[in-house]
Design an enzyme around this catalytic site. Structure first.
Site, PDB file in Angstrom:
ATOM      1  N   SER A 162      45.128  47.540  42.646  1.00 27.17           N
ATOM      2  CA  SER A 162      44.415  47.182  43.869  1.00 27.17           C
ATOM      3  C   SER A 162      44.548  45.711  44.266  1.00 27.17           C
ATOM      4  O   SER A 162      44.064  45.312  45.314  1.00 27.17           O
ATOM      5  CB  SER A 162      42.952  47.569  43.759  1.00 27.17           C
ATOM      6  OG  SER A 162      42.324  46.755  42.829  1.00 27.17           O
ATOM      7  N   LYS A 202      32.982  47.186  45.098  1.00 30.80           N
ATOM      8  CA  LYS A 202      33.705  46.012  45.577  1.00 30.80           C
ATOM      9  C   LYS A 202      33.030  45.442  46.822  1.00 30.80           C
ATOM     10  O   LYS A 202      32.876  44.225  46.951  1.00 30.80           O
ATOM     11  CB  LYS A 202      35.152  46.387  45.904  1.00 30.80           C
ATOM     12  CG  LYS A 202      35.982  46.678  44.660  1.00 30.80           C
ATOM     13  CD  LYS A 202      37.362  47.147  45.034  1.00 30.80           C
ATOM     14  CE  LYS A 202      38.213  47.374  43.802  1.00 30.80           C
ATOM     15  NZ  LYS A 202      39.510  47.954  44.140  1.00 30.80           N
TER      16      LYS A 202
END
Ligand code: ADP
Length: 775
Positions: free
Chosen positions: A666, A709
């Protein structure tokens, strides 16, 4: 001052469950202490030998003198021994010994066999002269003979007791632990065994267990106490009796009450509460436990354990927490076989013994931190425990009989599913418990944490006031976490500091010159004004202005907790080209991560630091390849102005928090943005964070952990977040107020990412400069 010298022949025993040692010694002679040389660590003394072994063989003279006495003694001894049951081998041997041993040795030996107090035995040992010894022992023998006669008269057919005198005595001889009540103890022990047997028979254990127990108790009865196995067997039997074979609490389950209780105990976590209620509702309708095992997965301090406790409370069941973190031996779960020294039952059986019922709620904490070692895999042992098809006959190695665990309600908690063995994961239903938003944390603090802390510190809301802005300050500047554990600790620290002030204040109030001062609000000013001139001499009083309630504002916070640990201002770190903010997921919740890049003269090498996994390294290579192939389009050049970015250039990429291993795809978009900033010399916007996997052709692929996140970015005060377009659906899970604070940029290719990451976009150069070819 007189003692017996002896040779230690054997030491046996064990330290578990209680230290229990048996020393086998051979007595050599009597001695007398002349002078004590030192006492520590053990006594050392100069001694004189008082009687000699050789004496017995060559002292004819004394034998003659003592002839009569010793003859008399011998007769009594024979009479005593013959009154006992000669069919017992030990008695027959003793009879033979009487004839074979020198007469002089008889008083010592017989004293150890007959029933006397320790006091009397010591007297015999103290008697150095043989004559004296004979004289002292004869009355004891006579007493024993008379006692036996009486006994035989009253209980003619039953000779057990006489046998016991001998059968137990010889063993006793080696069991020289000084105690004046040895005899009583022995009787007590015997009674205990009888009691134990009674308990076993009346307990409701399974048939199989009863059979095993009765067999063991039979063995126990025959076993001398000095054998280490005696204690082991006895402990085993005691455990078997204590186990709740058939004892259970009655479930009281009412869904409406359960909902209220869960809501009262926990703020937010709606998804989790909903699932728990569903689970309980099914339990109520169908009185059977064969449902899935719930496993709460989330960062630390988000209330997983505490929800488990609430479930037990709603059901009216006992609660027991089994911490599995670091367990790497399957015996921890399944117990040791009883052949091992210090063997113990496993934690499941131990837990059942502790709670005392067979239907508790067991919280298997931290199942993701089970280890593996040579001693077997505890996860495999847990499989049996958790499988509803098998656990009705769970066999602990220590018990060695099956115990029914089907009534136990198991709940597991973990920080991540990544390290839970797949087979175990398969048995459980995972419920994600994500971190909290700032607003949720404030509510949790004011509804639950602060009242709890006040109570723990003996404070009342009249004494301390923590406004919401202060809580927000603590959350943003003193903690950085997904859960509320360190927030709780900080609140605890504040309460402690206030408790000192309050306690000091009380001390002051109790002083007579302050007694007349009222507690009312309006008197306060008057108190402090008045107090000053009076208390010049009393400096302690001067230092204290405990104006109730003590208000915790920003200054007080700084005094108590020190300067803020985290600054929300991140723009400073982005004041140079070559830095971008990425978002990472860790088992402890989401985190923001500053990715840094720099370039230097070199030969086109890429250096990566920060403990990266293979996938992350590949992302870095992908990013560089993509940038190189698009360098012209974006007007990216190396230091010497060439579009070949690696020409005479080395690149170094660093991911901070170097001690933590990082992996995953990511970070792709972050690396691209960071390098684009480095080669273009432009700054990345300071309020934007990003996440997403990249492909070689510049597409942006979806990633996991979006909710954590986003919460991390929100915590850090960022305003814009670039996420892969295909992750758009994940945003629905995020609380509305967080979504409102943030701007989300959906990107499906890297062009869109770069456009959003740089102020004014990252313009694509129209392809006119073909002439600029190196050829
Ligand atoms: P975990 O098991 O997830 O690591 P705990 O259950 O030990 O965390 O929770 C830590 C503390 O935070 C507990 O005192 C708990 O009461 C409190 N807590 C966590 N979440 C909530 C919530 N939603 N409402 C009220 N208290 C909470």
């Amino acid at each position: 001052r007189i003692g017996t010298a002896a040779l230690a022949v054997q030491v046996v025993g064990s330290n578990w469950p209680k230290p229990h040692y048996t020393l086998l010694v051979t007595g050599l002679c009597r001695f007398q202490i002349l002078q004590l040389l030192k006492e520590k660590p053990y006594p050392v003394a100069e001694v004189e030998q008082l009687d000699r072994l050789e004496q017995f063989t060559n002292q004819h003279k004394s034998e003659e003198e003592l002839g009569e006495l010793s003859e008399q003694f011998y007769k009594y001894a024979v009479q005593l021994v013959e009154m006992l049951d000669m069919s017992v081998p030990a008695v027959a041997k003793l009879r033979r010994l009487l004839d074979n041993l020198p007469r002089e040795a008889l008083p010592d030996i017989l004293t150890s066999i007959i029933r006397t107090s320790n006091q009397e035995k010591l007297q015999i040992l103290d008697a150095v002269r043989l004559e004296e010894r004979f004289k002292m022992t004869i009355p004891l023998l006579v007493r024993q003979i008379e006692g036996l006669k009486l006994l035989q008269k009253t209980r003619k057919p039953k000779q057990d007791d006489d046998k016991r005198v001998v059968a137990i005595r010889p063993n006793r001889r080696i069991n020289h632990i000084p105690s004046t009540t040895e005899d009583e103890e022995e009787e007590e022990d015997h009674d205990d065994v009888v009691m134990l047997e009674k308990k076993i028979r009346t307990s409701s254990m399974s048939e199989q267990a009863l059979k095993v127990c009765l067999k063991e108790i039979k063995r126990l009865k025959k076993m001398p106490q000095s054998m280490p196995e005696y204690a082991l067997t006895r402990n085993y039997l005691e455990l078997m009796v204590e186990l709740p074979w058939n004892k259970s609490t009655k479930d009281r389950l009412e869904i409406r009450a359960a909902r209220i209780l869960l809501d009262n105990d926990h703020y937010a976590m709606e998804k989790l509460k909903k699932r728990v209620l569903e689970y309980l509702a099914v339990r109520q309708l169908k009185n059977n436990l064969k449902g899935p095992i719930l496993c709460f997965v989330g960062p630390p301090g988000v209330g997983k354990t505490s929800v488990g406790r609430s479930i037990a409370k709603t059901l009216g069941r006992e609660f027991h927490r089994i911490a599995l973190g670091g367990v790497c031996d399957q015996s921890d779960i399944r117990g040791h076989r009883r052949t091992y020294v210090g063997s113990m039952p496993g934690r499941i059986i131990n837990g059942l013994k502790t709670v005392g019922v067979n239907n508790p709620v067991f919280l298997l904490d931290e199942v993701d931190k089970l280890g593996k070692s040579l001693q077997g895999d505890p996860a495999a042992a847990l499989l049996e425990v958790l499988d509803p098809e098998q656990n009705h006959s769970f066999t602990d190695h220590y018990l060695n009989v099956a115990f029914d665990l089907s009534q136990v309600l198991f709940i597991a908690t973990a920080n991540t599913t990544a390290t839970i063995p797949p087979a175990l994961l398969d048995r459980m239903e995972i419920i994600q418990v994500p971190g909290y938003t700032q607003e949720e944390k404030i509510e949790i603090a004011h509804r639950h944490l602060i009242p709890k802390q006040l109570e723990q510190h003996g404070l009342t809301p009249q004494q301390i006031q923590i406004p919401q802005v202060t809580t927000l300050d603590i959350i943003t500047r003193y903690t950085r976490e997904a859960g509320v554990r360190s927030l709780d600790r900080k609140l605890g620290a504040i309460c402690r500091a206030v408790a000192v002030k309050v306690a000091e204040g009380q001390h002051k109030e109790t002083k007579p010159d302050r007694a007349e001062v009222g507690e009312g609000e309006d008197c306060k000013e008057h108190v402090t004004e008045d107090a000053k001139p009076e208390s010049i001499s009393d400096t302690a009083d001067l230092a204290l202005p405990p104006e109730m309630p003590i208000l915790i504002d920003f200054h007080a916070l700084k005094d108590i907790l020190g300067p803020p640990m985290y600054e929300t201002e991140v723009s400073e770190r982005l004041s140079q080209p070559g830095v971008a903010i990425g978002l990472a997921w860790t088992p402890l919740g989401g985190e923001i991560m500053f990715v840094e890049a720099s370039r230097m003269d070199g030969e086109g090498q890429l250096t990566l630091t920060g403990q990266l996994g293979d996938v992350m390294k590949e992302s870095a290579h992908l990013a560089i390849s993509w940038l190189r192939s698009n360098a012209k389009r974006y007007q990216l050049t190396n230091a010497s102005g060439s579009f070949d970015l690696l020409d005479n250039t080395d690149i170094h990429l660093h991911f901070p928090a170097g001690a933590v291993t990082k992996d995953g795809p990511s970070a792709g978009v972050t690396i691209v943005t960071c390098l684009a900033s480095l080669f273009s010399g432009r700054l990345v916007c300071s309020d934007v964070a990003m996440t997403g996997e990249i492909t070689l052709r510049g597409l942006v692929l979806p990633v996991g952990g979006i909710k954590d996140k986003v919460l991390a970015a929100h915590r850090a005060g960022l305003k814009r977040i670039i996420i892969p377009r295909r992750n758009e659906k994940d945003l629905e899970e995020i609380a509305m107020n967080v979504r409102q604070d943030l701007t989300f940029v959906m990107a499906s290719c890297l062009d869109e990412v770069l456009n959003a990451a740089f102020d004014g976009g990252f313009a694509v150069k129209p392809r006119v400069e073909r002439l600029n070819s190196k050829l």
